[in-house]
Design a protein around this motif. Structure first.
Motif, mmCIF file in Angstrom:
data_model
loop_
_atom_site.group_PDB
_atom_site.id
_atom_site.type_symbol
_atom_site.label_atom_id
_atom_site.label_comp_id
_atom_site.label_asym_id
_atom_site.label_seq_id
_atom_site.Cartn_x
_atom_site.Cartn_y
_atom_site.Cartn_z
ATOM 1 N N ILE A 30 -6.099 -9.748 -0.507
ATOM 2 C CA ILE A 30 -5.377 -9.825 0.931
ATOM 3 C C ILE A 30 -4.809 -9.085 1.842
ATOM 4 C CG2 ILE A 30 -3.597 -11.336 2.363
ATOM 5 C CD1 ILE A 30 -3.409 -12.979 0.110
ATOM 6 N N CYS A 31 -4.641 -8.124 0.394
ATOM 7 C CA CYS A 31 -4.214 -6.106 1.205
ATOM 8 C C CYS A 31 -5.570 -5.252 1.887
ATOM 9 C CB CYS A 31 -3.357 -6.080 0.686
ATOM 10 S SG CYS A 31 -2.032 -6.538 -0.049
ATOM 11 N N ARG A 77 -6.713 -7.003 4.903
ATOM 12 C CA ARG A 77 -5.781 -6.542 6.407
ATOM 13 C C ARG A 77 -6.093 -5.256 6.738
ATOM 14 N NH1 ARG A 77 0.177 -9.376 3.921
ATOM 15 N NH2 ARG A 77 -0.327 -11.580 4.046
ATOM 16 N N LYS A 78 -6.301 -4.325 5.322
ATOM 17 C CA LYS A 78 -6.649 -2.675 5.485
ATOM 18 C C LYS A 78 -7.696 -2.821 6.309
ATOM 19 C CE LYS A 78 -8.822 -1.000 2.578
ATOM 20 N NZ LYS A 78 -9.809 -0.078 2.839
ATOM 21 N N ILE A 96 -9.562 -5.036 8.492
ATOM 22 C CA ILE A 96 -9.496 -5.483 10.109
ATOM 23 C C ILE A 96 -8.750 -4.315 10.303
ATOM 24 C CG2 ILE A 96 -7.825 -6.892 11.254
ATOM 25 C CD1 ILE A 96 -8.049 -9.482 9.354
ATOM 26 N N LYS A 97 -7.445 -3.700 10.199
ATOM 27 C CA LYS A 97 -7.114 -2.530 10.954
ATOM 28 C C LYS A 97 -8.169 -1.315 11.122
ATOM 29 C CE LYS A 97 -2.097 -3.401 9.494
ATOM 30 N NZ LYS A 97 -1.569 -2.670 8.621
ATOM 31 N N GLY A 99 -13.057 -7.692 0.200
ATOM 32 C CA GLY A 99 -12.306 -7.025 1.342
ATOM 33 C C GLY A 99 -13.195 -6.500 2.676
ATOM 34 N N VAL A 128 -14.316 -8.826 6.084
ATOM 35 C CA VAL A 128 -14.051 -9.005 7.086
ATOM 36 C C VAL A 128 -15.610 -8.402 8.383
ATOM 37 C CG1 VAL A 128 -12.804 -6.815 8.432
ATOM 38 C CG2 VAL A 128 -12.027 -7.844 6.561
#
Length: 262
Positions: free
Chosen positions: A6-7, A10-11, A13-14, A126, A130
């Motif tokens: 999950i982290c 998020r990374k 996406i940024k 991830g 993404v």
């Protein structure tokens, strides 16, 4: 889905926002749509203009060529749009993402996160989620936008339900292409090989297998499905299942490889 994954999501996406990948992908879809729509509206009137300026000139062959390349019918036009997306957009996406994971590992960006309990599969998942969702989502939005615009200025011969299915399938096509490219870059020593193999597959295989009955059960048939603006939904099950199966197999191979290295 664990906390580490999950982290990573998020990374990433940024990262997509910060590095302009969102703008790049959106601009590519928009540019292809504008190009195809512009060519269709402009070139479709050329035979009539020639007939008006050159009375007696035989324009039947020219009309046939123009109508084949840039038809003013919704189903055929969105099919051409899909083909250009499958060719040019996929090419750009593959070139952008193929070396991401190997480059991060080579630049030692994973050392500190892995000391905190993250794994290489977290980074891989991830990126796949993404970038696959970003590319696929842009294609779906662009496909439906092109469909609605085409309905306003072309002969309507494709229901919205068909366009929605084709748009979703093409979005999944891009998701699969991203996932395959990322996973092969983790399995192969040289990420360029993964990029070249994916580009060759999406460019050559759909057209080559279209002449054989077995082509309808191959994973690449999902590309052929949207290129033809097909409504034979029964043809989707086997290629979709094979794509998912192959991704699971690749995931297992990567997990085992990374486990052995550790």
């Amino acid at each position: 889905m664990n906390q580490g994954m999950i982290c990573c999501i998020r990374k990433d996406i940024k990262e997509c926002m910060r590095t302009g990948k969102v703008i790049l992908f959106a601009g590519m879809v928009l540019g292809i749509g504008v190009m195809i729509m512009g060519f269709t509206l402009v070139f479709s009137d050329i035979p009539e203009e020639l007939w008006a300026q050159l009375p007696g000139f035989n324009i039947e062959s020219l009309e046939e060529l123009v109508s084949t390349m840039y038809p003013k019918m919704v189903r055929e036009s969105v099919g051409i749009f899909s083909y250009y997306i499958g060719f040019f957009f996929s090419l750009v996406v593959i070139l952008v993402i193929h070396a991401m994971l190997p480059k991060e590992e080579k630049n030692a960006k994973w050392i500190l996160p892995m000391e905190q309990g993250y794994s290489k599969t977290d980074f891989l998942m991830g990126k796949c989620i993404v970038y696959g969702s970003l590319a696929g989502g842009m294609v779906l939005i662009g496909y439906l936008a092109y469909y609605f615009l085409a309905c306003c200025c072309m002969e309507q011969n494709m229901p919205f339900s068909n366009a929605l299915v084709c748009g979703i399938v093409h979005g999944l096509n891009l998701f699969f292409i991203v996932a395959y490219t990322m996973m092969f870059s983790m399995l192969l020593k040289n990420p360029v090989v993964s990029a070249v193999s994916m580009i060759a597959t999406i460019i050559l295989v759909p057209d080559m297998t279209a002449y054989f009955s077995i082509g309808k059960i191959l994973p690449t048939h999902l590309l052929r499905f949207v290129y033809d603006s097909s409504n034979s939904y029964g043809e989707l099950f086997v290629p979709m299942l094979l794509n998912i199966t192959f991704l699971v197999i690749l995931w297992i191979l990567i997990a085992r490889k990374e486990g052995m290295q550790e």
